[in-house]
Design a protein around this motif. Structure first.
Motif, PDB file in Angstrom:
ATOM      1  N   ALA A  20     -15.122  16.368 -59.407  1.00  0.00           N
ATOM      2  CA  ALA A  20     -14.472  16.903 -61.168  1.00  0.00           C
ATOM      3  C   ALA A  20     -16.229  16.358 -61.569  1.00  0.00           C
ATOM      4  N   GLY A  21     -16.699  15.906 -60.522  1.00  0.00           N
ATOM      5  CA  GLY A  21     -18.590  15.360 -60.507  1.00  0.00           C
ATOM      6  C   GLY A  21     -18.368  13.181 -60.229  1.00  0.00           C
ATOM      7  N   GLY A  22     -18.002  12.844 -60.689  1.00  0.00           N
ATOM      8  CA  GLY A  22     -17.628  11.210 -60.354  1.00  0.00           C
ATOM      9  C   GLY A  22     -18.116  10.629 -59.518  1.00  0.00           C
ATOM     10  N   LEU A  23     -17.294   9.479 -58.918  1.00  0.00           N
ATOM     11  CA  LEU A  23     -17.840   8.376 -58.162  1.00  0.00           C
ATOM     12  C   LEU A  23     -17.634   7.134 -58.159  1.00  0.00           C
ATOM     13  N   VAL A  24     -17.113   6.989 -56.549  1.00  0.00           N
ATOM     14  CA  VAL A  24     -16.397   5.864 -56.483  1.00  0.00           C
ATOM     15  C   VAL A  24     -17.112   5.290 -55.829  1.00  0.00           C
ATOM     16  N   ILE A  25     -17.225   3.669 -56.648  1.00  0.00           N
ATOM     17  CA  ILE A  25     -18.339   2.677 -56.992  1.00  0.00           C
ATOM     18  C   ILE A  25     -17.930   1.760 -55.561  1.00  0.00           C
ATOM     19  N   ARG A  26     -17.082   0.802 -55.524  1.00  0.00           N
ATOM     20  CA  ARG A  26     -16.407   0.375 -54.471  1.00  0.00           C
ATOM     21  C   ARG A  26     -14.867   0.168 -54.278  1.00  0.00           C
ATOM     22  N   LYS A  27     -14.387  -0.124 -53.078  1.00  0.00           N
ATOM     23  CA  LYS A  27     -13.028   0.376 -52.448  1.00  0.00           C
ATOM     24  C   LYS A  27     -13.191  -0.821 -51.818  1.00  0.00           C
ATOM     25  N   ASP A  28     -11.791  -1.641 -52.604  1.00  0.00           N
ATOM     26  CA  ASP A  28     -10.978  -3.498 -51.882  1.00  0.00           C
ATOM     27  C   ASP A  28      -9.929  -2.796 -51.327  1.00  0.00           C
ATOM     28  N   VAL A  29      -9.956  -3.205 -50.136  1.00  0.00           N
ATOM     29  CA  VAL A  29      -8.019  -3.039 -49.346  1.00  0.00           C
ATOM     30  C   VAL A  29      -7.626  -4.258 -49.087  1.00  0.00           C
ATOM     31  N   PHE A  30      -6.040  -4.567 -49.601  1.00  0.00           N
ATOM     32  CA  PHE A  30      -6.120  -6.168 -48.728  1.00  0.00           C
ATOM     33  C   PHE A  30      -4.788  -5.920 -48.552  1.00  0.00           C
ATOM     34  N   SER A  31      -4.134  -6.559 -48.130  1.00  0.00           N
ATOM     35  CA  SER A  31      -2.794  -7.135 -47.199  1.00  0.00           C
ATOM     36  C   SER A  31      -1.953  -7.639 -48.069  1.00  0.00           C
ATOM     37  N   VAL A  32      -0.383  -7.673 -48.526  1.00  0.00           N
ATOM     38  CA  VAL A  32       0.385  -7.966 -49.585  1.00  0.00           C
ATOM     39  C   VAL A  32       0.944  -8.608 -48.701  1.00  0.00           C
ATOM     40  N   ASN A  33       1.285 -10.146 -48.486  1.00  0.00           N
ATOM     41  CA  ASN A  33       2.643 -11.016 -47.070  1.00  0.00           C
ATOM     42  C   ASN A  33       3.226 -11.683 -48.126  1.00  0.00           C
ATOM     43  N   ARG A  34       3.699 -12.269 -47.576  1.00  0.00           N
ATOM     44  CA  ARG A  34       5.346 -13.333 -48.079  1.00  0.00           C
ATOM     45  C   ARG A  34       5.593 -14.098 -46.568  1.00  0.00           C
ATOM     46  N   GLY A  35       4.864 -14.296 -47.080  1.00  0.00           N
ATOM     47  CA  GLY A  35       4.607 -16.300 -45.889  1.00  0.00           C
ATOM     48  C   GLY A  35       3.924 -15.236 -45.093  1.00  0.00           C
ATOM     49  N   SER A  36       4.849 -15.087 -43.070  1.00  0.00           N
ATOM     50  CA  SER A  36       3.821 -14.503 -42.527  1.00  0.00           C
ATOM     51  C   SER A  36       4.426 -12.974 -42.439  1.00  0.00           C
ATOM     52  N   TYR A  37       5.152 -12.518 -43.212  1.00  0.00           N
ATOM     53  CA  TYR A  37       5.592 -11.762 -42.791  1.00  0.00           C
ATOM     54  C   TYR A  37       4.775 -10.093 -44.184  1.00  0.00           C
ATOM     55  N   PHE A  38       3.738  -8.827 -42.838  1.00  0.00           N
ATOM     56  CA  PHE A  38       3.370  -8.170 -43.731  1.00  0.00           C
ATOM     57  C   PHE A  38       4.332  -7.221 -44.477  1.00  0.00           C
ATOM     58  N   LEU A  39       3.562  -6.798 -45.772  1.00  0.00           N
ATOM     59  CA  LEU A  39       4.728  -6.463 -46.476  1.00  0.00           C
ATOM     60  C   LEU A  39       3.979  -4.751 -46.735  1.00  0.00           C
ATOM     61  N   ARG A  40       2.622  -4.802 -47.188  1.00  0.00           N
ATOM     62  CA  ARG A  40       2.068  -3.487 -47.389  1.00  0.00           C
ATOM     63  C   ARG A  40       0.202  -3.656 -47.415  1.00  0.00           C
ATOM     64  N   ASN A  41      -0.076  -2.493 -47.228  1.00  0.00           N
ATOM     65  CA  ASN A  41      -2.081  -2.843 -47.527  1.00  0.00           C
ATOM     66  C   ASN A  41      -1.466  -1.850 -49.194  1.00  0.00           C
ATOM     67  N   GLU A  42      -2.725  -2.172 -49.525  1.00  0.00           N
ATOM     68  CA  GLU A  42      -2.908  -1.755 -50.842  1.00  0.00           C
ATOM     69  C   GLU A  42      -4.435  -1.669 -51.586  1.00  0.00           C
ATOM     70  N   LEU A  43      -4.857  -0.817 -51.958  1.00  0.00           N
ATOM     71  CA  LEU A  43      -6.680  -0.492 -52.583  1.00  0.00           C
ATOM     72  C   LEU A  43      -6.530  -0.200 -53.810  1.00  0.00           C
ATOM     73  N   ARG A  44      -7.627  -1.553 -54.413  1.00  0.00           N
ATOM     74  CA  ARG A  44      -8.507  -1.079 -55.678  1.00  0.00           C
ATOM     75  C   ARG A  44     -10.082  -0.427 -55.618  1.00  0.00           C
ATOM     76  N   VAL A  45      -9.869   0.143 -56.748  1.00  0.00           N
ATOM     77  CA  VAL A  45     -10.938   1.105 -56.730  1.00  0.00           C
ATOM     78  C   VAL A  45     -11.463   0.855 -57.982  1.00  0.00           C
ATOM     79  N   LEU A  46     -12.802   0.726 -57.353  1.00  0.00           N
ATOM     80  CA  LEU A  46     -13.379   1.368 -58.983  1.00  0.00           C
ATOM     81  C   LEU A  46     -14.587   2.883 -58.829  1.00  0.00           C
ATOM     82  N   CYS A  47     -13.764   3.467 -60.276  1.00  0.00           N
ATOM     83  CA  CYS A  47     -14.694   4.721 -59.676  1.00  0.00           C
ATOM     84  C   CYS A  47     -15.436   4.690 -61.259  1.00  0.00           C
ATOM     85  N   VAL A  48     -15.896   6.561 -61.749  1.00  0.00           N
ATOM     86  CA  VAL A  48     -16.728   6.370 -62.376  1.00  0.00           C
ATOM     87  C   VAL A  48     -16.105   7.705 -62.140  1.00  0.00           C
ATOM     88  N   VAL A  49     -15.602   8.374 -63.726  1.00  0.00           N
ATOM     89  CA  VAL A  49     -15.401  10.110 -63.919  1.00  0.00           C
ATOM     90  C   VAL A  49     -15.448  10.741 -64.919  1.00  0.00           C
TER      91      VAL A  49
END
Length: 131
Positions: A20-49
């Protein structure tokens, strides 16, 4: 725009932004945990489109089980972002990398991009709490 979602099929989102002619500026990956249990990985991405592609971007995000939200940066962040895009656009259009003093920019774009105030935590996208 800020994308929030899982890493599964995220490459499709990145390809759409690039096509589309955009640009991914920043990509952060983090884990969601409940106590010592891993639930999932998630992304938060800043982009310009480009605005014309905004609805297609939202549909692409929904298809891969994510969501996109428009954000409004402050004036100082906008200035830094525009300077970054100017540098990216110039470097992407050249056949090879060129020396810093040969870059065809008005004023001191590179110095403005590297101002210490641009590195302050309050100028960054807020990180979600995990847990």
């Amino acid at each position: 725009m800020v994308f929030r979602g899982g890493p599964h099929r995220f490459h499709e989102f990145e390809e759409f932004v690039d096509d589309a002619g955009g640009l991914v500026i920043r990509k952060d990956v983090f884990s969601v945990n409940r106590g010592s249990y891993f639930l999932r990985n998630e992304l938060r991405v800043l982009c310009v489109v480009p605005e014309a592609e905004e609805e297609k971007l939202k549909r692409t995000a929904r298809r891969i089980k994510g969501e996109v939200e428009r954000v409004s940066p402050g004036p100082e962040t906008s200035e830094i972002l525009m300077a970054c895009l100017e540098v990216y656009d110039t470097l992407a259009s050249t056949e090879s990398w060129i020396e810093g003093e040969d870059l065809p920019f008005e004023g001191k774009v590179l110095e403005r991009m590297l101002k210490p105030s641009s590195l302050n935590p309050e100028n960054r996208v807020a990180q979600p709490s995990t847990g």
